[in-house]
Design an enzyme around this catalytic site. Sequence first.
Site, PDB file in Angstrom:
ATOM      1  N   LYS A  90       1.258  -1.046   0.022  1.00 41.27           N
ATOM      2  CA  LYS A  90       0.095  -0.005  -0.076  1.00 41.27           C
ATOM      3  C   LYS A  90       0.907   1.610  -0.233  1.00 41.27           C
ATOM      4  O   LYS A  90       0.357   2.471  -0.737  1.00 41.27           O
ATOM      5  CB  LYS A  90      -0.811  -0.069   1.573  1.00 41.27           C
ATOM      6  CG  LYS A  90      -2.320  -0.851   0.896  1.00 41.27           C
ATOM      7  CD  LYS A  90      -3.529  -0.937   1.774  1.00 41.27           C
ATOM      8  CE  LYS A  90      -4.075  -1.558   1.933  1.00 41.27           C
ATOM      9  NZ  LYS A  90      -5.408  -1.717   2.841  1.00 41.27           N
ATOM     10  N   LYS A 105      -7.255  -9.126  -8.928  1.00 39.89           N
ATOM     11  CA  LYS A 105      -8.619  -8.867  -8.234  1.00 39.89           C
ATOM     12  C   LYS A 105      -9.638  -8.270  -8.789  1.00 39.89           C
ATOM     13  O   LYS A 105      -9.460  -6.978  -8.511  1.00 39.89           O
ATOM     14  CB  LYS A 105      -8.090  -8.509  -6.941  1.00 39.89           C
ATOM     15  CG  LYS A 105      -9.548  -8.720  -5.565  1.00 39.89           C
ATOM     16  CD  LYS A 105      -8.694  -9.742  -4.056  1.00 39.89           C
ATOM     17  CE  LYS A 105      -9.621  -9.543  -2.868  1.00 39.89           C
ATOM     18  NZ  LYS A 105      -8.849 -10.027  -1.853  1.00 39.89           N
ATOM     19  N   LYS A 141     -14.175  -2.463  -6.666  1.00 40.98           N
ATOM     20  CA  LYS A 141     -14.464  -1.622  -7.058  1.00 40.98           C
ATOM     21  C   LYS A 141     -14.202  -0.272  -7.933  1.00 40.98           C
ATOM     22  O   LYS A 141     -14.498   0.810  -8.712  1.00 40.98           O
ATOM     23  CB  LYS A 141     -16.392  -1.221  -6.509  1.00 40.98           C
ATOM     24  CG  LYS A 141     -16.571  -0.504  -6.804  1.00 40.98           C
ATOM     25  CD  LYS A 141     -18.417  -0.041  -6.383  1.00 40.98           C
ATOM     26  CE  LYS A 141     -19.303   0.793  -7.071  1.00 40.98           C
ATOM     27  NZ  LYS A 141     -20.809   0.434  -6.879  1.00 40.98           N
TER      28      LYS A 141
END
Length: 325
Positions: A110, A191, A194
Amino acid sequence: MRIFSGIRPTGELHIGNYLGAIRQWLELQEKNECLFCIVDLHAITTPFSPDRLQQNIIKLATAYLATGLNPEKSIIFVQSQIKEHAELAWLLGSFTPLGELRRMTQFKEKTKRHPEHVNAGLLNYPLLMAADILLYQTEAVPVGKDQQQHVELTRQIARNFNKKFGEVFKIPKVLLSEGQKIMSLQNPRKKMSKTDDPRGCIDLFEEPAEIQKKVMAAVTDPGKKIKYQPERQPGISNLLTIYSLFSGKSIKFLEKKFENKGYEAFKKSLIKVLIDALEPFRKKQKELSSREVYVREILQQGRKRAEVIAQSTITEVKKKMGLIL
């Protein structure tokens, strides 16, 4: 067994969330003591809208109930409403080496992907997750492979505490999700998410017309063979996985059924399977959307039940650490 798991309230759930987590929860709640949390404290470690956060919490609670989580069998509650989550995370952080947090794969990924959003909360995310689990004397944690490392750290933290201060925590085991990872319909090597591409994501309460549109536009592969070969044919392999999990038919059966029939016939059949499977969820979600007071009551009842366990654990922890007599 006592089970704990949770999902961040960051928007609509998609079929990957259902297949990877909630479907397993439904089975677990039948024979176990389950706590299913809305982990809103985790959600604020990445950019969020304060105005939408409460809406997303209610949406997620509604989704839990609409998919079949039963408040009479499971404790359903909001993480931030139990102050002991944050308190225990701080206490665990007081003896967890910084290096253990820095080596977490998700933190490294991240920070590399979004360097502009690196904060202390992101680094301490595994401590809060450990607190979530250990606070309820959890015996097993259902997670995907991407969260397995965090649960392993939780186990180590529990062992370290018990050795250093005295026995308090049970050592939770990992229950790896049996469902396969669901990939994006637009990029089958990534993966389903949204935030990456809404066109590649089917929401759990998606309208039939949108399901049809997204499946028909789903990326496939050169050729026309309906064959499960994730490396060579990631597009059709992902669609086969979705079809298999929602229909209960094996991939081998589906390969034979659609042999020499082409992608169009396969996609049209998949659309029907998805619409039929998701219809009960859509109906229940629409009903619950007009009963927000009821949903909030469920969360309030869950808070009271969870609080009893949390307060008992934190008192014992503080006694062992010399913070109270």
